[in-house]
Motif scaffolding. Sequence first.
Motif, PDB file in Angstrom:
ATOM      1  N   SER A 237       0.836  -0.989   0.039  1.00 52.99           N
ATOM      2  CA  SER A 237       0.050   0.174  -0.032  1.00 52.99           C
ATOM      3  C   SER A 237       0.890   1.068  -0.069  1.00 52.99           C
ATOM      4  CB  SER A 237      -0.887  -0.184   1.248  1.00 52.99           C
ATOM      5  OG  SER A 237      -1.756  -0.956   1.282  1.00 52.99           O
ATOM      6  N   LEU A 238       2.023   1.198   0.777  1.00 51.94           N
ATOM      7  CA  LEU A 238       2.818   2.481   0.877  1.00 51.94           C
ATOM      8  C   LEU A 238       3.528   2.640  -0.613  1.00 51.94           C
ATOM      9  CD1 LEU A 238       4.558   1.635   4.230  1.00 51.94           C
ATOM     10  CD2 LEU A 238       2.847   3.619   3.788  1.00 51.94           C
ATOM     11  N   ARG A 239       3.789   1.243  -1.276  1.00 51.98           N
ATOM     12  CA  ARG A 239       4.699   1.518  -2.414  1.00 51.98           C
ATOM     13  C   ARG A 239       3.891   2.189  -3.415  1.00 51.98           C
ATOM     14  NH1 ARG A 239       7.199  -3.214  -1.482  1.00 51.98           N
ATOM     15  NH2 ARG A 239       5.444  -4.382  -2.225  1.00 51.98           N
ATOM     16  N   LYS A 240       2.240   1.868  -3.536  1.00 51.66           N
ATOM     17  CA  LYS A 240       1.686   2.289  -4.522  1.00 51.66           C
ATOM     18  C   LYS A 240       1.385   3.970  -4.727  1.00 51.66           C
ATOM     19  CE  LYS A 240      -1.480  -1.683  -4.638  1.00 51.66           C
ATOM     20  NZ  LYS A 240      -2.663  -2.389  -4.364  1.00 51.66           N
ATOM     21  N   VAL A 241       1.591   4.292  -3.325  1.00 50.38           N
ATOM     22  CA  VAL A 241       1.614   6.095  -3.309  1.00 50.38           C
ATOM     23  C   VAL A 241       2.760   6.843  -3.034  1.00 50.38           C
ATOM     24  CG1 VAL A 241      -0.993   5.985  -2.729  1.00 50.38           C
ATOM     25  CG2 VAL A 241       0.848   5.839  -0.782  1.00 50.38           C
ATOM     26  N   SER A 242       3.935   5.896  -3.146  1.00 45.05           N
ATOM     27  CA  SER A 242       5.295   6.326  -3.005  1.00 45.05           C
ATOM     28  C   SER A 242       5.593   6.929  -1.633  1.00 45.05           C
ATOM     29  CB  SER A 242       5.639   7.610  -4.248  1.00 45.05           C
ATOM     30  OG  SER A 242       5.516   7.010  -5.388  1.00 45.05           O
ATOM     31  N   MET A 243       5.147   6.204  -0.957  1.00 43.88           N
ATOM     32  CA  MET A 243       5.406   6.331   0.570  1.00 43.88           C
ATOM     33  C   MET A 243       6.458   5.880   1.424  1.00 43.88           C
ATOM     34  SD  MET A 243       3.437   9.118   2.218  1.00 43.88           S
ATOM     35  CE  MET A 243       1.909   9.852   1.771  1.00 43.88           C
ATOM     36  N   ASP A 244       6.967   4.508   0.331  1.00 41.63           N
ATOM     37  CA  ASP A 244       7.718   3.420   0.932  1.00 41.63           C
ATOM     38  C   ASP A 244       9.174   4.068   1.478  1.00 41.63           C
ATOM     39  OD1 ASP A 244       7.789   3.856  -1.735  1.00 41.63           O
ATOM     40  OD2 ASP A 244       8.861   1.868  -1.927  1.00 41.63           O
ATOM     41  N   ASN A 245       9.545   5.076   0.652  1.00 46.91           N
ATOM     42  CA  ASN A 245      10.926   5.677   1.212  1.00 46.91           C
ATOM     43  C   ASN A 245      10.705   6.785   2.027  1.00 46.91           C
ATOM     44  OD1 ASN A 245      12.520   3.646  -0.245  1.00 46.91           O
ATOM     45  ND2 ASN A 245      12.008   4.467  -2.260  1.00 46.91           N
ATOM     46  N   ARG A 246       9.524   7.187   2.589  1.00 49.17           N
ATOM     47  CA  ARG A 246       9.355   8.618   3.224  1.00 49.17           C
ATOM     48  C   ARG A 246       8.985   8.453   4.520  1.00 49.17           C
ATOM     49  NH1 ARG A 246       5.547  12.716   0.858  1.00 49.17           N
ATOM     50  NH2 ARG A 246       6.555  13.948   2.410  1.00 49.17           N
ATOM     51  N   LEU A 247       9.194   7.191   5.272  1.00 48.77           N
ATOM     52  CA  LEU A 247       8.900   6.879   6.788  1.00 48.77           C
ATOM     53  C   LEU A 247       9.590   7.588   7.506  1.00 48.77           C
ATOM     54  CD1 LEU A 247       7.600   3.344   6.616  1.00 48.77           C
ATOM     55  CD2 LEU A 247       6.273   5.420   6.668  1.00 48.77           C
ATOM     56  N   MET A 248      11.054   7.846   7.183  1.00 49.71           N
ATOM     57  CA  MET A 248      11.923   8.766   8.208  1.00 49.71           C
ATOM     58  C   MET A 248      11.408  10.021   8.376  1.00 49.71           C
ATOM     59  SD  MET A 248      15.447   6.856   8.093  1.00 49.71           S
ATOM     60  CE  MET A 248      16.013   6.905   6.547  1.00 49.71           C
ATOM     61  N   GLU A 249      10.756  10.562   7.453  1.00 44.40           N
ATOM     62  CA  GLU A 249      10.385  12.059   7.575  1.00 44.40           C
ATOM     63  C   GLU A 249       9.116  12.106   8.619  1.00 44.40           C
ATOM     64  OE1 GLU A 249       9.097  13.877   3.544  1.00 44.40           O
ATOM     65  OE2 GLU A 249      10.297  12.287   2.896  1.00 44.40           O
ATOM     66  N   LEU A 250       8.824  11.007   9.405  1.00 44.61           N
ATOM     67  CA  LEU A 250       8.194  11.217  10.499  1.00 44.61           C
ATOM     68  C   LEU A 250       9.160  11.941  11.655  1.00 44.61           C
ATOM     69  CD1 LEU A 250       6.323   7.758  10.480  1.00 44.61           C
ATOM     70  CD2 LEU A 250       5.230  10.026  10.120  1.00 44.61           C
ATOM     71  N   PHE A 251      10.398  11.960  11.510  1.00 45.11           N
ATOM     72  CA  PHE A 251      11.138  12.589  12.447  1.00 45.11           C
ATOM     73  C   PHE A 251      11.723  13.968  11.914  1.00 45.11           C
ATOM     74  CE2 PHE A 251      11.089   7.961  13.346  1.00 45.11           C
ATOM     75  CZ  PHE A 251      10.851   7.997  14.728  1.00 45.11           C
ATOM     76  N   PRO A 252      12.273  14.669  12.916  1.00 46.23           N
ATOM     77  CA  PRO A 252      12.877  16.063  12.479  1.00 46.23           C
ATOM     78  C   PRO A 252      14.199  15.522  11.527  1.00 46.23           C
ATOM     79  CG  PRO A 252      12.275  15.917  14.956  1.00 46.23           C
ATOM     80  CD  PRO A 252      11.987  14.594  14.207  1.00 46.23           C
ATOM     81  N   ALA A 253      14.700  16.429  10.709  1.00 47.80           N
ATOM     82  CA  ALA A 253      16.029  16.302   9.823  1.00 47.80           C
ATOM     83  C   ALA A 253      17.088  15.879  10.731  1.00 47.80           C
ATOM     84  CB  ALA A 253      16.260  17.671   9.337  1.00 47.80           C
ATOM     85  N   ASN A 254      17.335  16.115  11.857  1.00 49.37           N
ATOM     86  CA  ASN A 254      18.676  15.759  12.777  1.00 49.37           C
ATOM     87  C   ASN A 254      18.202  14.233  13.505  1.00 49.37           C
ATOM     88  OD1 ASN A 254      16.436  16.400  14.625  1.00 49.37           O
ATOM     89  ND2 ASN A 254      17.993  17.256  16.075  1.00 49.37           N
ATOM     90  N   LYS A 255      17.060  13.818  13.161  1.00 49.35           N
ATOM     91  CA  LYS A 255      16.840  12.293  13.663  1.00 49.35           C
ATOM     92  C   LYS A 255      16.366  11.461  12.350  1.00 49.35           C
ATOM     93  CE  LYS A 255      15.624  13.646  18.510  1.00 49.35           C
ATOM     94  NZ  LYS A 255      14.307  13.878  19.244  1.00 49.35           N
ATOM     95  N   GLN A 256      16.613  11.706  11.248  1.00 51.84           N
ATOM     96  CA  GLN A 256      16.277  11.040  10.254  1.00 51.84           C
ATOM     97  C   GLN A 256      17.308  10.170   9.700  1.00 51.84           C
ATOM     98  OE1 GLN A 256      14.532  13.422   6.756  1.00 51.84           O
ATOM     99  NE2 GLN A 256      13.061  14.351   8.285  1.00 51.84           N
ATOM    100  N   SER A 257      17.633   8.948  10.513  1.00 54.58           N
ATOM    101  CA  SER A 257      18.552   8.020  10.226  1.00 54.58           C
ATOM    102  C   SER A 257      18.140   6.698  10.534  1.00 54.58           C
ATOM    103  CB  SER A 257      19.621   8.127  11.236  1.00 54.58           C
ATOM    104  OG  SER A 257      19.265   7.707  12.542  1.00 54.58           O
TER     105      SER A 257
END
Length: 451
Positions: A237-257
């Motif tokens: 489901s995430l792949r269909k809407v191009s969300m599969d590579n965006r989950l780390m954006e749930l965190f601020p930039a300094n914690k996106q690892s």
Amino acid sequence: MYGAAGPPARSPSAPVVRSSRRPPPPATGVSFMNNQKQQKPTLSGQRFKTRKRDEKERFDPTQFQDCIIQGLTETGTDLEAVAKFLDASGAKLDYRRYAETLFDILVAGGMLAPGGTLADDMMRTDVCVFAAQEDLETMQAFAQVFNKLIRRYKYLEKGFEDEVKKLLLFLKGFSESERNKLAMLTGVLLANGTLNASILNSLYNENLVKEGVSAAFAVKLFKSWINEKDINAVASSLRKVSMDNRLMELFPANKQSVEHFTKYFTEAGLKELSEYVRNQQTIGARKELQKELQEQMSRGDPFKDIILYVKEEMKKNNIPEPVVIGIIWSSVMSTVEWNKKEELVAEQAIKHLKQYSPLLAAFTTQGQSELTLLLKIQEYCYDNIHFMKAFQKIVVLFYKAEVLSEEPILKWYKDAHVAKGKSVFLEQMKKFVEWLKNAEEESESEAEEGD
């Protein structure tokens, strides 16, 4: 009448008698009436009846809200009765026009003001998601109410999706318990297909991310989603809407690892989601590695620089050597325009691969890496028909260049090959394998004699 002589002559002294009738106006092609100024009709004293369909009803969500809340109050907390009431009310009330009000009531108990607060002077109901018990079973029951309503009135689909996007933006205005209920409900609705995963875009709001609201909400949401389905269905489901590579954006930039994401969601009981994100990052890193490799090769960068770069990427992204050798092989084979004639392509391939042997040899330090390379060569020669006769020549070249060694070649021949072109390639390798076995036996005999 007067005979042949014509009319009698008039005496000069006789008086002239003129007719009182006016002669007709000369024909000019224009009606005389058109030359006169026409009088416009007046509306004085006349009344026109407006057709009912031409009348515009005044937008009045308050009256709509009162009708819905009154009905929900009568049904009580029996969600079966609620579903029946909503089904019947759609025939009398304008759901299409008041979709936002309807969903506000069902989720929050009344119309929401900007920011997610309920107006003090408005009617409210406790028959709603926010006033229900905070458990998955209750949210599953509420999900059924929404499912039945939207199946019955398909035009509500878009309005409901917009409502959920709005509610996610209002998360800071809700209590922790209300956020948890909404997260569980959203997870169930994503699992059964009532909602599209694109609604998760709202969670990437900068303020929600900064204050940790998005990540906490995502924990509850993914738990209920994975409980209904599994991680593979969620990933799809995430792949269909191009969300599969965006989950780390749930965190601020300094914690996106990957490390921070994995730690946070694993501790929250979502190890499968952590592993999924780690794998996604690895796949992304591999694609980036292959792209950079091809660019370095096309530029003609020195092999020592390429080897250094690849080893740094392996360490940084935890990419094992057998995976890397497959990437290097694909990159090497994609940097040249191959001859279409079978009798010429083998010679071209040997010349090209001889040049890149030092690069390949740097990443076949493990038996598994050598076996992976053999399988990649087999698949490539099978998939590219002009290379069918070149397989044995490539393997022999790599043996002589110390890219491949005896043991992995013998293992491949015995039982580690794949089905693609199996009979053709085994036949090609037969004599070389026999030579390897004899050479191995001779080496063993010499070693025994030496002892």
